[in-house]
Motif scaffolding. Structure first.
Motif, short mmCIF file in Angstrom:
data_model
loop_
_atom_site.label_atom_id
_atom_site.label_comp_id
_atom_site.label_asym_id
_atom_site.label_seq_id
_atom_site.Cartn_x
_atom_site.Cartn_y
_atom_site.Cartn_z
N GLY A 88 0.67 -1.43 -0.12
CA GLY A 88 0.11 -0.03 0.25
C GLY A 88 0.99 1.15 0.00
N HIS A 89 2.10 1.38 -0.40
CA HIS A 89 2.85 2.41 -0.25
C HIS A 89 2.91 3.02 -1.59
CE1 HIS A 89 6.40 4.81 -0.38
NE2 HIS A 89 7.07 4.36 -1.57
N TYR A 90 2.72 4.52 -1.46
CA TYR A 90 2.44 5.37 -2.65
C TYR A 90 2.91 6.89 -2.14
CZ TYR A 90 -2.11 6.43 -0.90
OH TYR A 90 -3.22 6.71 -0.17
N ALA A 91 3.37 7.84 -3.11
CA ALA A 91 3.65 9.03 -2.67
C ALA A 91 2.76 9.91 -2.75
CB ALA A 91 5.10 9.39 -3.14
N VAL A 92 2.07 9.86 -3.87
CA VAL A 92 0.89 10.96 -4.15
C VAL A 92 -0.30 9.82 -4.46
CG1 VAL A 92 0.20 12.37 -5.85
CG2 VAL A 92 2.55 12.39 -5.18
N ASP A 93 -1.38 10.38 -4.23
CA ASP A 93 -2.52 9.65 -4.65
C ASP A 93 -3.18 9.89 -6.18
OD1 ASP A 93 -4.13 11.94 -4.42
OD2 ASP A 93 -5.44 11.44 -2.66
N ASP A 94 -4.32 9.28 -6.17
CA ASP A 94 -4.93 9.30 -7.68
C ASP A 94 -5.53 10.64 -7.97
OD1 ASP A 94 -3.77 6.74 -8.80
OD2 ASP A 94 -5.25 5.68 -7.34
N GLY A 102 -3.87 13.61 -7.08
CA GLY A 102 -2.55 14.38 -7.12
C GLY A 102 -2.56 15.06 -5.81
N VAL A 103 -2.66 14.56 -4.66
CA VAL A 103 -2.51 15.06 -3.43
C VAL A 103 -1.51 13.95 -2.66
CG1 VAL A 103 -3.54 15.41 -1.14
CG2 VAL A 103 -4.96 15.49 -3.23
N ALA A 104 -0.58 14.72 -2.08
CA ALA A 104 0.46 14.01 -1.20
C ALA A 104 -0.01 13.15 -0.14
CB ALA A 104 1.50 15.11 -0.86
N ALA A 105 0.37 11.84 -0.10
CA ALA A 105 0.02 10.90 0.78
C ALA A 105 0.61 11.23 1.97
CB ALA A 105 0.48 9.56 0.43
N GLU A 106 -0.34 11.10 3.13
CA GLU A 106 -0.28 11.44 4.58
C GLU A 106 -0.28 10.18 5.60
OE1 GLU A 106 -2.45 14.76 6.07
OE2 GLU A 106 -2.23 15.89 4.05
N ARG A 107 0.44 10.38 6.58
CA ARG A 107 0.07 9.43 7.66
C ARG A 107 -1.12 9.84 8.42
NH1 ARG A 107 3.24 5.71 11.12
NH2 ARG A 107 2.38 6.02 13.40
N VAL A 108 -1.92 9.18 8.61
CA VAL A 108 -3.22 9.53 9.24
C VAL A 108 -3.44 8.52 10.44
CG1 VAL A 108 -5.83 9.58 8.99
CG2 VAL A 108 -4.32 9.91 7.11
N GLU A 121 -18.37 16.48 6.87
CA GLU A 121 -18.56 17.35 8.21
C GLU A 121 -17.45 17.20 9.06
OE1 GLU A 121 -21.95 18.11 11.45
OE2 GLU A 121 -22.38 17.79 9.28
N GLY A 122 -16.72 18.29 9.30
CA GLY A 122 -15.93 17.99 10.34
C GLY A 122 -14.36 17.89 9.71
N PHE A 123 -14.24 17.36 8.56
CA PHE A 123 -13.09 17.07 7.87
C PHE A 123 -13.09 17.67 6.49
CE2 PHE A 123 -14.01 14.12 11.19
CZ PHE A 123 -12.60 13.88 11.77
N GLY A 124 -12.33 18.94 6.31
CA GLY A 124 -12.48 19.65 5.15
C GLY A 124 -11.59 19.46 3.88
N ARG A 125 -10.62 18.53 4.18
CA ARG A 125 -9.49 18.47 3.20
C ARG A 125 -9.12 16.99 2.92
NH1 ARG A 125 -4.36 17.52 4.51
NH2 ARG A 125 -3.72 17.29 6.71
N SER A 126 -8.43 16.70 1.75
CA SER A 126 -7.92 15.42 1.54
C SER A 126 -6.67 15.15 2.43
CB SER A 126 -7.63 15.22 0.10
OG SER A 126 -6.84 13.92 -0.15
N ASN A 127 -6.49 13.86 2.90
CA ASN A 127 -5.25 13.35 3.41
C ASN A 127 -4.44 12.36 2.48
OD1 ASN A 127 -6.64 11.00 3.95
ND2 ASN A 127 -6.99 11.94 6.25
N GLY A 128 -4.68 12.51 1.24
CA GLY A 128 -4.03 11.84 0.30
C GLY A 128 -4.38 10.45 0.30
N HIS A 129 -5.58 10.09 0.14
CA HIS A 129 -6.24 8.61 0.39
C HIS A 129 -7.20 8.47 -0.81
CE1 HIS A 129 -4.04 8.07 4.23
NE2 HIS A 129 -3.95 6.85 3.88
N GLY A 130 -7.16 9.28 -1.87
CA GLY A 130 -8.17 9.24 -3.09
C GLY A 130 -7.52 8.30 -3.97
N ARG A 131 -7.84 7.09 -4.12
CA ARG A 131 -7.32 5.87 -4.79
C ARG A 131 -8.11 5.32 -5.88
NH1 ARG A 131 -4.22 1.76 -1.76
NH2 ARG A 131 -2.78 1.69 -3.74
N ALA A 147 -13.90 5.74 -11.07
CA ALA A 147 -13.90 7.18 -10.30
C ALA A 147 -13.22 7.04 -9.02
CB ALA A 147 -15.15 7.68 -10.16
N VAL A 148 -12.49 7.91 -8.51
CA VAL A 148 -11.68 8.12 -7.23
C VAL A 148 -12.68 7.89 -6.01
CG1 VAL A 148 -9.95 9.18 -5.82
CG2 VAL A 148 -9.86 9.09 -8.32
N VAL A 149 -12.22 7.37 -4.92
CA VAL A 149 -13.00 7.59 -3.53
C VAL A 149 -11.83 7.14 -2.61
CG1 VAL A 149 -15.21 6.67 -4.30
CG2 VAL A 149 -13.56 5.08 -3.52
N ALA A 150 -12.20 7.32 -1.28
CA ALA A 150 -11.27 7.23 -0.14
C ALA A 150 -11.02 5.77 0.09
CB ALA A 150 -11.52 7.84 0.99
#
Length: 557
Positions: free
Chosen positions: A357-363, A365-371, A390-400, A406-409
């Motif tokens: 499951g290693h990658y640097a940038v998700d699908d 175009g967002v940098a992958a993050e440790r969550v 609601e309560g989480f307004g940005r990507s943390n790089g898990h769109g795949r 189509a991309v989902v988390a």
């Protein structure tokens, strides 16, 4: 999922010079700039767009029954075009409530070659953008109408979030495989199964995957990277006297051929699989049962991936057709206080094992993050794509996604971590103590799990089914652990999580691929062994055919 496909061969001359990787990226950027220059000025403008090209090369080498059973190459280049129309608050990707799955317009899928000039690629990208824009604009009309006639949404967050532009150019080199040597090895090692006449079918195979990816979007992101994966695997199958089909599969996944096991280890893996298949054929069945159990490391990893991981994918918190098991539980305990869970795609290796499951940038175009999903039992976060909740307004790089979807988390490298771990021998002793405390005739140890599935929607029971490969019955009176067969692990998530009692110090990794709405993506799950106060098993489905009537050539009569 239904796909409409367009094949376009770029250049037909065998002597055409392939363009460089940088030329491909430049052509994609130019096409996107041209398209957005036009569509941004349309009456209903496109506000976001991206192109992704994946050049996939694969090779499978297989030996079976001491013979060469195939060398199968594959090569294709897939193009994805994504266009959003409307606004970030409400756009063409918004879910249309109460509309059936098959009412959606099939997503266009494109395949292209690189053997000649790049003009045909650019032409395909522009045509694909035009098609995607038309579909998005038509769908936006439905979205707006749906919002008018339906009740107010529970989650009113936007449909899209911005992300910093990423520039990455890190294309790994090709996987160097000696085809002839591996054909010889897989053929010769597969002959070991002939020593086990009760193993009716078997194989040894090497599977090589090389994916090169180009990605650009209108935010300025430009990515050229790749994925390399090699698997040496073996499997054996048999049929028990009661008609139950039994199979055992083992493998080693690596990102670098230098990490592949040597011949001696592969031979040992084959003998272990063959021996386990024979032992399972003669193992007793287990009736439906509840009681204490241990999930060994790999089994616990798969268990958490299926039961927990899918339920913390961001889009499931927003979709009102989902069960939303954890949507309202942020800041509350959902696991014992000694357990934490993270998902970290940025880690390439855990100990001596490469992680799928290693990658640097998700699908997207967002940098992958440790969550950090769970901290000492408390739910803290979700896996996020660019679709806010609601309560989480940005990507943390898990769109795949798998190309064409189509991309989902999605999950990447899911890791269960524990405080206060004990040696496995002590964990086993605690299992025996728990069997005695509950006055049960036995407990179970789940050594390995082949996979499973979970229901997360509201229209079905929010339950799971996990399929163990190797299960041991543990007696409280000191008798040796006994191999058993024919059970599936079932249950519901909240009840099961609440019954985890302790963790061992023996973290193991499960590498595999996971299928969901956005297709099949490579993942890993790691966990220590876990002692669970109570699990439930049901009888596994079985066939009714007798074992083969004729013996294998050279086998026992």
């Amino acid at each position: 999922m239904l796909l409409s496909c367009l094949w376009l061969l770029v250049g037909s001359s065998a002597h055409a010079e392939a363009p460089s990787a940088d030329d491909v990226l430049a052509s994609m950027r130019a096409a996107l700039a041209e398209a957005m220059g036009t569509l941004a000025a349309a009456t209903e403008p496109a506000y976001a767009a991206s192109y992704a090209v994946v050049d996939h090369r694969g090779l499978t080498i297989q030996g079976s029954h001491g013979a060469h059973a195939g060398l199968v190459p594959e090569h294709y280049r897939h193009v994805d075009v994504d266009v959003r129309v409307g606004s970030m608050a409400l756009d063409s990707t918004h879910k249309i409530r109460d509309e059936g799955f098959f009412s959606e317009t099939p997503r266009d899928s494109y395949f292209v070659g690189f053997e000649g000039p790049l003009d045909p690629l650019r032409r395909l990208l522009l045509r694909g953008t035009d098609d995607a824009y038309r579909q998005a604009r038509a769908r936006l009309v439905k979205v707006r109408s749906n919002e008018v006639v339906k009740v107010a949404r529970e989650d009113t967050s936007a449909d899209y979030s911005l992300a910093p532009a990423v520039t990455r150019r890190e294309l790994p080199g090709p996987v160097a495989i000696d085809n002839a040597a591996w054909q010889k090895l897989t053929r010769e090692v597969s002959a070991i199964y002939l020593e086990y006449p009760e193993v009716y079918d078997s194989a040894v195979q090497l599977v090589v995957t090389e994916d090169d990816r180009w990605f650009v979007n209108n935010e300025g992101t430009s990515v050229l990277d790749g994925y390399r994966h090699v698997r040496i695997a073996t499997w054996g199958e048999t049929v028990a006297e009661d008609g139950m089909s039994l199979s055992v599969y083992d493998y080693v996944d690596v990102a670098d051929v230098a990490h592949l096991p040597d011949r001696a280890r592969i031979e040992a893996m084959v003998r272990q699989v063959a021996g386990r298949v024979v032992a399972l054929r003669h193992a007793p069945l287990v009736d439906p049962w509840t009681g204490p159990a241990i999930l060994r490391g790999r089994a616990a990893g798969v268990f958490f991936h299926e039961i927990f991981g899918h339920r913390v994918e961001g889009h499931r918190q927003k979709d009102e057709d989902e069960g939303q098991t954890f949507t309202q539980r942020v800041g509350q305990p959902i696991l014992p206080a000694f357990l934490s869970v993270v998902d970290d795609p940025t880690i390439a290796r855990l100990g001596s094992e490469d992680l799928n499951g290693h990658y640097a940038v998700d699908d997207e175009g967002v940098a992958a993050e440790r969550v950090s999903l769970v901290e000492r039992g408390i739910l803290r976060n979700f896996l996020m794509s660019r679709a806010p909740i609601e309560g989480f307004g940005r990507s943390n790089g898990h769109g795949r996604r798998q190309p064409g979807n189509a991309v989902v988390a999605r999950q990447g490298n899911l890791m269960v971590q524990a405080d206060g771990v004990v040696p496995y021998a002590e964990l086993h002793k605690r299992l025996v103590d728990e069997i005695k405390r509950q006055k049960k005739p036995f407990g179970l140890v789940f050594d390995d799990i082949s996979g499973g599935f979970t229901f997360t929607g509201r229209s079905t029971p929010n339950s799971f089914v996990v399929s163990p490969v190797t299960v041991w019955r543990v007696y409280p009176d000191g008798r040796p652990d006994e191999l058993v067969r024919g059970v599936d692990l079932i249950g519901t998530p909240l009840t099961t999580f609440a019954r985890i009692l302790a963790a061992g110090g023996d973290t193991e990794v499960f590498n595999g691929v996971c299928g969901a709405e956005s297709g099949w993506v490579p993942v890993s799950a790691s966990s220590p062994s876990l002692l669970v106060q109570e699990v439930e098993v049901q009888r596994r489905e079985k066939g009714n055919d007798r074992p083969p009537l004729l013996p294998a050539p050279g086998g026992a009569q």
